[in-house]
Write an enzyme that holds these catalytic residues in place. Sequence first.
Site, mmCIF file in Angstrom:
data_model
loop_
_atom_site.group_PDB
_atom_site.id
_atom_site.type_symbol
_atom_site.label_atom_id
_atom_site.label_comp_id
_atom_site.label_asym_id
_atom_site.label_seq_id
_atom_site.Cartn_x
_atom_site.Cartn_y
_atom_site.Cartn_z
ATOM 1 N N THR A 29 0.852 -1.194 0.000
ATOM 2 C CA THR A 29 0.000 0.000 0.000
ATOM 3 C C THR A 29 0.886 1.242 0.000
ATOM 4 O O THR A 29 1.784 1.371 0.821
ATOM 5 C CB THR A 29 -0.937 -0.035 1.223
ATOM 6 O OG1 THR A 29 -1.887 -1.064 1.005
ATOM 7 C CG2 THR A 29 -1.659 1.294 1.424
ATOM 8 N N GLN A 102 -3.844 -7.165 -6.928
ATOM 9 C CA GLN A 102 -4.445 -7.643 -5.676
ATOM 10 C C GLN A 102 -5.810 -6.991 -5.464
ATOM 11 O O GLN A 102 -5.924 -5.764 -5.382
ATOM 12 C CB GLN A 102 -3.551 -7.366 -4.467
ATOM 13 C CG GLN A 102 -4.043 -8.163 -3.255
ATOM 14 C CD GLN A 102 -3.402 -7.778 -1.946
ATOM 15 O OE1 GLN A 102 -3.351 -6.604 -1.601
ATOM 16 N NE2 GLN A 102 -2.917 -8.767 -1.212
ATOM 17 N N HIS A 178 -7.188 -10.848 -1.948
ATOM 18 C CA HIS A 178 -6.622 -10.472 -0.642
ATOM 19 C C HIS A 178 -7.470 -11.102 0.464
ATOM 20 O O HIS A 178 -8.509 -10.566 0.844
ATOM 21 C CB HIS A 178 -6.598 -8.943 -0.508
ATOM 22 C CG HIS A 178 -5.746 -8.437 0.612
ATOM 23 N ND1 HIS A 178 -5.311 -9.234 1.645
ATOM 24 C CD2 HIS A 178 -5.230 -7.205 0.861
ATOM 25 C CE1 HIS A 178 -4.568 -8.507 2.492
ATOM 26 N NE2 HIS A 178 -4.506 -7.277 2.030
ATOM 27 N N ASN A 181 -4.573 -10.308 6.482
ATOM 28 C CA ASN A 181 -4.340 -9.066 7.245
ATOM 29 C C ASN A 181 -5.576 -8.410 7.844
ATOM 30 O O ASN A 181 -5.620 -7.189 8.019
ATOM 31 C CB ASN A 181 -3.573 -8.054 6.370
ATOM 32 C CG ASN A 181 -2.172 -8.553 6.057
ATOM 33 O OD1 ASN A 181 -1.699 -9.480 6.715
ATOM 34 N ND2 ASN A 181 -1.510 -7.968 5.083
ATOM 35 N N TYR A 183 -8.727 -8.086 6.713
ATOM 36 C CA TYR A 183 -9.731 -7.438 5.870
ATOM 37 C C TYR A 183 -10.930 -8.376 5.690
ATOM 38 O O TYR A 183 -11.012 -9.419 6.340
ATOM 39 C CB TYR A 183 -9.076 -6.950 4.566
ATOM 40 C CG TYR A 183 -7.972 -5.958 4.904
ATOM 41 C CD1 TYR A 183 -8.288 -4.737 5.500
ATOM 42 C CD2 TYR A 183 -6.632 -6.279 4.728
ATOM 43 C CE1 TYR A 183 -7.280 -3.844 5.876
ATOM 44 C CE2 TYR A 183 -5.615 -5.393 5.101
ATOM 45 C CZ TYR A 183 -5.954 -4.172 5.671
ATOM 46 O OH TYR A 183 -4.977 -3.303 6.068
ATOM 47 N N ASN A 238 -4.605 -5.635 12.663
ATOM 48 C CA ASN A 238 -6.032 -5.301 12.612
ATOM 49 C C ASN A 238 -6.858 -6.081 13.630
ATOM 50 O O ASN A 238 -8.027 -6.392 13.401
ATOM 51 C CB ASN A 238 -6.591 -5.476 11.190
ATOM 52 C CG ASN A 238 -6.181 -4.327 10.280
ATOM 53 O OD1 ASN A 238 -6.034 -3.195 10.731
ATOM 54 N ND2 ASN A 238 -5.990 -4.618 9.002
ATOM 55 N N GLY A 320 8.817 -7.213 0.353
ATOM 56 C CA GLY A 320 8.062 -5.966 0.377
ATOM 57 C C GLY A 320 8.998 -4.778 0.446
ATOM 58 O O GLY A 320 9.333 -4.157 -0.572
HETATM 59 C C1 8OZ Z 1 -0.446 -1.126 5.327
HETATM 60 C C2 8OZ Z 1 -1.231 0.009 5.337
HETATM 61 C C3 8OZ Z 1 -2.487 -0.053 4.774
HETATM 62 C C4 8OZ Z 1 -2.949 -1.223 4.220
HETATM 63 C C5 8OZ Z 1 -2.338 -4.925 4.153
HETATM 64 C C6 8OZ Z 1 -3.380 -3.569 2.478
HETATM 65 O O1 8OZ Z 1 -1.839 -5.002 5.281
HETATM 66 C C7 8OZ Z 1 -2.657 -3.605 3.577
HETATM 67 C C8 8OZ Z 1 -2.158 -2.352 4.205
HETATM 68 C C9 8OZ Z 1 -0.898 -2.292 4.763
HETATM 69 O O2 8OZ Z 1 -2.588 -5.943 3.507
#
Ligand code: 8OZ
Length: 364
Positions: A29, A102, A178, A181, A183, A238, A320
């Site tokens: 990101t 992604q 995705h 993480n 989401y 998260n 990364g």
């Molecule tokens: C860092 C900041 C914002 C989003 C992820 C899409 O962790 C992200 C993300 C990472 O997969």
Amino acid sequence: MDTQAIDLFTPLMMGKLHLKNRMVMAPLTRSRAEQGNVPSSMAATYYSSRASAGLIITEATQASAGGQGYIATPGIHTDAQVEGWKKVTDAVHRAGGLIFMQLWHVGRISHPDFLNGALPVAPSAIAPRGVSTYTADGLKPIPAPRALETDEIPDIIQAFRHGAANAKAAGFDGVEVHGANGYLLDQFLEDGTNQRTDQYGGSIENRARLLLEVVDAVADVWGSDRVGVRLSPGGTFNDMCDCNPQETFGYAVRQLATRKLAYLHLIEPAQPQGEHPMPDLSARFFRPLYPGILIVASGYNRERANAVLKAGLADLVAFGQLFLANPDLVDRFRKNAPLNTPDPQTFYGGGAQGYIDYPTLDAA
Ligand code: 8OZ
């Protein structure tokens, strides 16, 4: 092939795609999208200067407007976004690279400011503890989301399908779902965020259902050999948790293995520290469950990456921050040359600085 001979520079066939080495640019990101969440006009330069990677995976890109949760992340749901991404795929292809998009829906990791005032959606109305997001008015805490109704779930699947079709129109080589993480798809999969009582909650089979239905919808658009999936077993980013992560992720991985995908992309959890040993959720645990192409990511350097390939625990390694700071990472690894240091101040937002100005070895 004799696995002892495999290293980062060994080519690999991924379905019909020829990867010239085993080094993958991880999704990153960068929050530099422009008006209308169109990818930055600098994105073609940023990505194409990293085309020596065996495979590039784009930054997380919302498949629908409702899937956004951070400022200035690009989308793939409007015509202008498709046109913007075409410039990126053209530049990467001209430079001899391969690039997957992604596809992303953030679920509860959002804010009404991104959603025309609406609440973020999630499997259940459980707020992530201690998570904030940068909005146009600065850092704001994330509110409790609204639980999706069962009859809204087809719209989520349709959003991924639409994003996948647009990614195809934009000239990508494939797409990555995705599922990592914390989401939306991960929120359904893990029991810490999913307390549903319909067919999308409760048993592991039910919690994995949305992930698998999305993967199947996207594979319907692309063919399964052009679809990858990213998961983060044991990840706590998260505010995620699952009571039985080996069972939950073991089931998901076995189900994905039946689908003959391009690859499975695993973020391995940090090594457990201290007195409370975590169950093994590294590639060592998942490799026997997944006979297809496995990508691992988690702060690998050159030595550890070559070792994980040599041990046969993974087929590809994603980098990364190292790719972020070294457009010519492949060349530098080949020569065992020194690396540029990534600057966290310019990871998210801003302009060219820290985006397209990290020097190559030749330029330095
Ligand atoms: C860092 C900041 C914002 C989003 C992820 C899409 O962790 C992200 C993300 C990472 O997969």
